[in-house]
Enzyme design. Structure first.
Site, PDB file in Angstrom:
ATOM      1  N   LEU A  95      -2.066  -5.067  -7.055  1.00 17.63           N
ATOM      2  CA  LEU A  95      -1.736  -5.584  -8.388  1.00 17.63           C
ATOM      3  C   LEU A  95      -2.833  -5.251  -9.408  1.00 17.63           C
ATOM      4  O   LEU A  95      -2.813  -5.716 -10.537  1.00 17.63           O
ATOM      5  CB  LEU A  95      -1.491  -7.095  -8.335  1.00 17.63           C
ATOM      6  CG  LEU A  95      -0.236  -7.504  -7.551  1.00 17.63           C
ATOM      7  CD1 LEU A  95      -0.183  -9.011  -7.367  1.00 17.63           C
ATOM      8  CD2 LEU A  95       1.025  -7.032  -8.253  1.00 17.63           C
ATOM      9  N   ASP A 141      -3.539   3.151 -12.515  1.00 14.77           N
ATOM     10  CA  ASP A 141      -3.842   1.707 -12.500  1.00 14.77           C
ATOM     11  C   ASP A 141      -4.682   1.307 -13.711  1.00 14.77           C
ATOM     12  O   ASP A 141      -4.338   0.382 -14.446  1.00 14.77           O
ATOM     13  CB  ASP A 141      -4.616   1.331 -11.226  1.00 14.77           C
ATOM     14  CG  ASP A 141      -3.724   1.240 -10.014  1.00 14.77           C
ATOM     15  OD1 ASP A 141      -2.591   1.748 -10.084  1.00 14.77           O
ATOM     16  OD2 ASP A 141      -4.159   0.668  -8.997  1.00 14.77           O
TER      17      ASP A 141
HETATM   18  O1  PMV Z   1      -1.975   0.621  -4.266  1.00 19.41           O
HETATM   19  P1  PMV Z   1      -1.955   0.685  -5.742  1.00 19.41           P
HETATM   20  O2  PMV Z   1      -0.990  -0.226  -6.405  1.00 19.41           O
HETATM   21  O3  PMV Z   1      -3.318   0.678  -6.353  1.00 19.41           O
HETATM   22  O4  PMV Z   1      -1.310   2.080  -6.141  1.00 19.41           O
HETATM   23  C1  PMV Z   1      -1.738   3.311  -5.706  1.00 19.41           C
HETATM   24  C2  PMV Z   1      -0.892   4.370  -6.310  1.00 19.41           C
HETATM   25  C3  PMV Z   1      -0.995   5.702  -5.607  1.00 19.41           C
HETATM   26  O5  PMV Z   1      -0.136   6.577  -6.327  1.00 19.41           O
HETATM   27  C4  PMV Z   1      -0.517   5.609  -4.178  1.00 19.41           C
HETATM   28  C5  PMV Z   1      -2.415   6.242  -5.626  1.00 19.41           C
HETATM   29  C6  PMV Z   1      -2.920   6.643  -7.005  1.00 19.41           C
HETATM   30  O6  PMV Z   1      -4.142   6.852  -7.112  1.00 19.41           O
HETATM   31  O7  PMV Z   1      -2.137   6.785  -7.946  1.00 19.41           O
END
Ligand code: PMV
Length: 305
Positions: A95, A141
């Site tokens: 999250l 993120d």
């Molecule tokens: O695990 P999360 O919600 O931080 O998402 C990672 C998303 C990925 O595409 C798997 C990795 C990235 O760096 O974008």
């Protein structure tokens, strides 16, 4: 008091690492906070959620690193303040807790020095810190958290915000299984390298889904969005990043009347999301809880004004 929101990825996780588009939205009701609580003392950060753990300026702690980086970027000496941080965002659950805490601290320092910088600069600092801790993150993120808007994200391309025609009601459910995104990302990389002919089309198809999903968000077609989520989930299964429990929660959400559902983030555990209308929200939440999801909540992505 400075703050930053949580986030969820709606479409395109993993494929985004390979330059495909992905979509993420903020979860504004869940936040991390940073606040100056004392002045005239040696610099320290106090982590309220960790039994008031004290973090000093020179340590290895990510929060010390974000502070040092911020001061370097704005050209300021170590301030004589105590900063308290706390967060409603569960840690290590996809999250965006780490990026949100970093963002809140940067904003708190900028506020303290009464310095205004563009979100672009804040985003760069948070990304640097993310890189220290997560290897080679795509940057989605930190971007969705810093801008706190629905983003259509393509690595190394200018950020595009998405106009949302109709509010989106999402249920987020945690499998309770801890899973490291870094490991899932590494496994997908190995899979891609060992079978590029088979895996490249899967990754490209996920990118196409993000492209079509953006249009569906802009036109308010929630039924189409639901179908796209299911399609995206199937492709993530092909990338081996789902799990029995994630698959089962997706099925359960659909049986309880969700318009669509998929895993969200790194996968193998962590969270899944379901798109619902207001009539089915309660039923979907209860079904997910009954199936063993450990934390289930609703979040609404508001329509753009
Ligand atoms: O695990 P999360 O919600 O931080 O998402 C990672 C998303 C990925 O595409 C798997 C990795 C990235 O760096 O974008």
């Amino acid at each position: 008091m400075s703050s930053a929101s949580a986030k969820v990825i709606l479409f395109g996780e993993h494929a985004v690492v390979y330059g495909q588009p992905a979509i993420a939205v903020p979860v504004s009701s869940m936040r991390a906070y940073a606040e100056v609580v004392n002045e005239g003392c040696d610099f320290q950060i106090v982590a309220r959620d960790l039994d008031d753990k004290i973090i000093t300026f020179d340590g290895d702690d990510p929060l010390a690193q974000v502070t040092r980086l911020t001061l370097k970027v704005i050209g300021k000496a170590i301030p004589r303040i105590k900063v308290a941080v706390r967060s409603d965002i569960p840690i290590a659950s996809g999250l965006g807790s780490g990026a949100a805490i970093s963002t809140a601290i940067i904003r708190c320092l900028l506020d303290y020095f009464a310095i205004q910088v563009d979100n672009e600069v804040v985003n760069e600092i948070v990304y640097e810190v993310e890189k220290i801790h997560h290897g080679t993150p795509s940057g989605i993120d930190n971007t969705v958290i810093v801008y706190e808007q629905a983003v259509y994200f393509v690595r190394e391309k200018p950020i595009e915000m998405i106009r949302i025609a109709r509010p989106l009601r999402l249920i987020v459910a945690d499998t309770g299984q801890a899973a490291l995104t870094k490991i899932a990302v590494g496994d997908v990389r190995r899979l891609y390298e060992s079978r590029p002919q088979a895996i490249r089309p899967v990754i490209e198809k996920i990118g196409e889904i993000s492209y079509v999903a953006r249009q569906a968000m802009q036109s308010g077609d929630v039924n189409q969005l639901g179908a796209l989520m299911l399609e995206n989930h199937q492709l993530l299964r092909e990338l081996t990043v789902s799990s029995e429990q994630l698959d089962s929660l997706v099925d359960i959400a659909i049986d309880a009347g969700a318009l669509g559902a998929k895993l969200s983030g790194g996968g193998r555990g962590g969270n899944m999301i379901a798109l619902v209308d207001s009539e089915r929200s309660e039923a979907v939440q209860s079904a997910l809880k009954n199936a063993g999801a450990v934390r289930v909540f609703e979040t609404i992505v508001e329509a753009s004004s």
